[in-house]
Scaffold this motif. Structure first.
Motif, PDB file in Angstrom:
ATOM      1  N   PHE A 112      41.745 -16.279 -14.694  1.00 21.93           N
ATOM      2  CA  PHE A 112      41.439 -15.690 -16.290  1.00 21.93           C
ATOM      3  C   PHE A 112      42.331 -14.498 -16.398  1.00 21.93           C
ATOM      4  O   PHE A 112      42.887 -14.360 -17.386  1.00 21.93           O
ATOM      5  CB  PHE A 112      40.068 -15.187 -16.322  1.00 21.93           C
ATOM      6  CG  PHE A 112      39.631 -14.891 -17.855  1.00 21.93           C
ATOM      7  CD1 PHE A 112      39.467 -15.921 -18.899  1.00 21.93           C
ATOM      8  CD2 PHE A 112      39.322 -13.500 -17.964  1.00 21.93           C
ATOM      9  CE1 PHE A 112      39.325 -15.409 -20.011  1.00 21.93           C
ATOM     10  CE2 PHE A 112      38.884 -13.067 -19.264  1.00 21.93           C
ATOM     11  CZ  PHE A 112      38.929 -13.978 -20.237  1.00 21.93           C
ATOM     12  N   ASP A 113      42.323 -13.341 -15.172  1.00 21.65           N
ATOM     13  CA  ASP A 113      43.111 -12.503 -15.404  1.00 21.65           C
ATOM     14  C   ASP A 113      44.450 -12.749 -15.540  1.00 21.65           C
ATOM     15  O   ASP A 113      45.130 -11.871 -16.395  1.00 21.65           O
ATOM     16  CB  ASP A 113      42.842 -11.349 -14.306  1.00 21.65           C
ATOM     17  CG  ASP A 113      41.479 -10.828 -14.258  1.00 21.65           C
ATOM     18  OD1 ASP A 113      40.703 -10.846 -15.188  1.00 21.65           O
ATOM     19  OD2 ASP A 113      41.273 -10.246 -13.138  1.00 21.65           O
ATOM     20  N   TYR A 114      45.155 -13.582 -14.996  1.00 18.61           N
ATOM     21  CA  TYR A 114      46.597 -14.131 -15.039  1.00 18.61           C
ATOM     22  C   TYR A 114      46.737 -14.545 -16.562  1.00 18.61           C
ATOM     23  O   TYR A 114      47.883 -14.050 -17.157  1.00 18.61           O
ATOM     24  CB  TYR A 114      46.937 -15.045 -14.203  1.00 18.61           C
ATOM     25  CG  TYR A 114      48.203 -15.568 -14.235  1.00 18.61           C
ATOM     26  CD1 TYR A 114      49.202 -15.301 -13.732  1.00 18.61           C
ATOM     27  CD2 TYR A 114      48.338 -16.963 -15.158  1.00 18.61           C
ATOM     28  CE1 TYR A 114      50.552 -15.685 -13.852  1.00 18.61           C
ATOM     29  CE2 TYR A 114      49.548 -17.181 -15.425  1.00 18.61           C
ATOM     30  CZ  TYR A 114      50.833 -16.942 -14.514  1.00 18.61           C
ATOM     31  OH  TYR A 114      52.039 -17.467 -14.563  1.00 18.61           O
ATOM     32  N   GLU A 115      45.936 -15.027 -17.341  1.00 20.45           N
ATOM     33  CA  GLU A 115      46.089 -15.600 -18.690  1.00 20.45           C
ATOM     34  C   GLU A 115      46.065 -14.385 -19.296  1.00 20.45           C
ATOM     35  O   GLU A 115      46.941 -14.263 -20.409  1.00 20.45           O
ATOM     36  CB  GLU A 115      44.973 -16.478 -18.927  1.00 20.45           C
ATOM     37  CG  GLU A 115      45.025 -17.890 -18.334  1.00 20.45           C
ATOM     38  CD  GLU A 115      43.956 -18.913 -18.676  1.00 20.45           C
ATOM     39  OE1 GLU A 115      44.104 -19.976 -19.574  1.00 20.45           O
ATOM     40  OE2 GLU A 115      42.786 -18.680 -18.548  1.00 20.45           O
ATOM     41  N   MET A 116      45.094 -13.271 -19.511  1.00 20.00           N
ATOM     42  CA  MET A 116      44.980 -12.263 -20.157  1.00 20.00           C
ATOM     43  C   MET A 116      46.211 -11.345 -19.953  1.00 20.00           C
ATOM     44  O   MET A 116      46.490 -10.873 -21.046  1.00 20.00           O
ATOM     45  CB  MET A 116      43.585 -11.554 -19.825  1.00 20.00           C
ATOM     46  CG  MET A 116      42.318 -12.214 -20.173  1.00 20.00           C
ATOM     47  SD  MET A 116      42.232 -12.571 -21.831  1.00 20.00           S
ATOM     48  CE  MET A 116      42.842 -14.354 -21.785  1.00 20.00           C
ATOM     49  N   ALA A 117      46.767 -11.207 -18.884  1.00 18.94           N
ATOM     50  CA  ALA A 117      48.189 -10.569 -18.605  1.00 18.94           C
ATOM     51  C   ALA A 117      49.060 -11.222 -19.607  1.00 18.94           C
ATOM     52  O   ALA A 117      49.795 -10.412 -20.182  1.00 18.94           O
ATOM     53  CB  ALA A 117      48.370 -10.506 -17.260  1.00 18.94           C
ATOM     54  N   LYS A 118      49.384 -12.346 -19.468  1.00 18.93           N
ATOM     55  CA  LYS A 118      50.219 -13.140 -20.091  1.00 18.93           C
ATOM     56  C   LYS A 118      50.070 -13.232 -21.792  1.00 18.93           C
ATOM     57  O   LYS A 118      51.130 -13.302 -22.355  1.00 18.93           O
ATOM     58  CB  LYS A 118      50.292 -14.671 -19.678  1.00 18.93           C
ATOM     59  CG  LYS A 118      50.932 -14.917 -18.291  1.00 18.93           C
ATOM     60  CD  LYS A 118      52.129 -14.638 -18.112  1.00 18.93           C
ATOM     61  CE  LYS A 118      52.978 -14.952 -16.649  1.00 18.93           C
ATOM     62  NZ  LYS A 118      54.570 -14.551 -16.626  1.00 18.93           N
ATOM     63  N   LEU A 119      48.857 -12.985 -22.104  1.00 22.67           N
ATOM     64  CA  LEU A 119      48.714 -13.027 -23.430  1.00 22.67           C
ATOM     65  C   LEU A 119      48.582 -11.556 -23.994  1.00 22.67           C
ATOM     66  O   LEU A 119      47.915 -11.419 -25.132  1.00 22.67           O
ATOM     67  CB  LEU A 119      47.285 -13.968 -23.581  1.00 22.67           C
ATOM     68  CG  LEU A 119      47.569 -15.349 -23.275  1.00 22.67           C
ATOM     69  CD1 LEU A 119      46.318 -16.256 -23.264  1.00 22.67           C
ATOM     70  CD2 LEU A 119      48.479 -16.220 -24.437  1.00 22.67           C
ATOM     71  N   LYS A 120      48.735 -10.577 -23.403  1.00 23.56           N
ATOM     72  CA  LYS A 120      48.506  -9.411 -23.770  1.00 23.56           C
ATOM     73  C   LYS A 120      49.402  -9.215 -25.259  1.00 23.56           C
ATOM     74  O   LYS A 120      50.513  -9.817 -25.267  1.00 23.56           O
ATOM     75  CB  LYS A 120      48.846  -8.044 -22.865  1.00 23.56           C
ATOM     76  CG  LYS A 120      50.191  -8.228 -22.297  1.00 23.56           C
ATOM     77  CD  LYS A 120      50.461  -7.053 -21.246  1.00 23.56           C
ATOM     78  CE  LYS A 120      52.207  -6.898 -20.744  1.00 23.56           C
ATOM     79  NZ  LYS A 120      52.245  -6.102 -19.895  1.00 23.56           N
ATOM     80  N   GLY A 121      48.788  -8.301 -26.148  1.00 23.77           N
ATOM     81  CA  GLY A 121      49.492  -8.078 -27.412  1.00 23.77           C
ATOM     82  C   GLY A 121      48.931  -9.296 -28.626  1.00 23.77           C
ATOM     83  O   GLY A 121      49.288  -9.081 -29.912  1.00 23.77           O
TER      84      GLY A 121
END
Length: 203
Positions: A112-121
């Protein structure tokens, strides 16, 4: 639809499911990789685990109505959640959905953290308490926080210390009720419509 998960991450998620007798299936996050916004649910249900896609059961039908109100389609957003396999319990030999446990959420946290990092902004639209709690921690009440834009760090898993810590980056978070909740409590529908009108101002 596209997913942010790599083949290695898909293998890891499958291992998580296979190692837990009370999880089944695997449903990756999916949608646009540069979405209008991100929707964060709880965990897959029976239909989702069977078909391998998020929100394809009764809650998905409700969610589709919301997306129509917002003027967007599924291929314009990204849908994910803190646990990507169906948590279930057994009663009289029959399976029924349940909330994921804290341990299940922690085990899936790196994915989940990987997805959130990719989706920041991108705006993170949480559906119900579980997704919101995963992002900001604490015992939150969706009844008090729905329909308001938050701007703050989110929780990320610290593997070394085996606990959550706050991200350095701040995210825009917009909490909504979960579609399943509205199906049970139709009296809240007007509140949802008002929240969607408010969300539409930001997308």
């Amino acid at each position: 639809m596209a997913t942010l998960f790599t083949n290695e991450m898909i293998e890891k998620a499958t291992q998580i499911s296979d190692s837990n007798p009370f999880l089944e299936g695997f449903v990756p996050g999916e949608g646009a990789l540069d979405p209008k916004f991100v929707m964060i649910g709880e965990a897959p249900g029976a239909k989702e685990a069977e078909q391998g896609h998020p929100f394809v059961g009764p809650s998905g039908k409700e969610l589709n109505v919301w997306l129509d109100e917002l003027g967007v389609t599924r291929d314009q957003i990204y849908i994910t959640g803190p646990v990507r396999s169906r948590p279930f319990k057994l009663k009289n030999g029959r399976k029924s959905d349940r909330k994921p446990t804290p341990l299940e959420i922690q085990t899936s946290a790196p994915l989940f953290d990987y997805e959130m990092a990719k989706l920041k902004g991108h705006i993170l639209v949480t559906l119900g308490n579980t997704g919101l709690e995963r992002l900001i921690g604490g015992s939150v009440k969706i009844t008090k926080m729905h329909g308001k834009m938050l701007h703050q760090p989110i929780q990320i898993w610290d593997e070394q210390n085996k606990q959550f810590k706050l991200s350095e980056v701040k995210y825009d978070i917009f909490p909504l009720y979960h579609p399943a909740y509205i199906r049970r409590f139709n009296s809240k529908r007007d509140e949802v419509l008002n929240d969607l009108i408010e969300l539409k101002k930001f997308i």
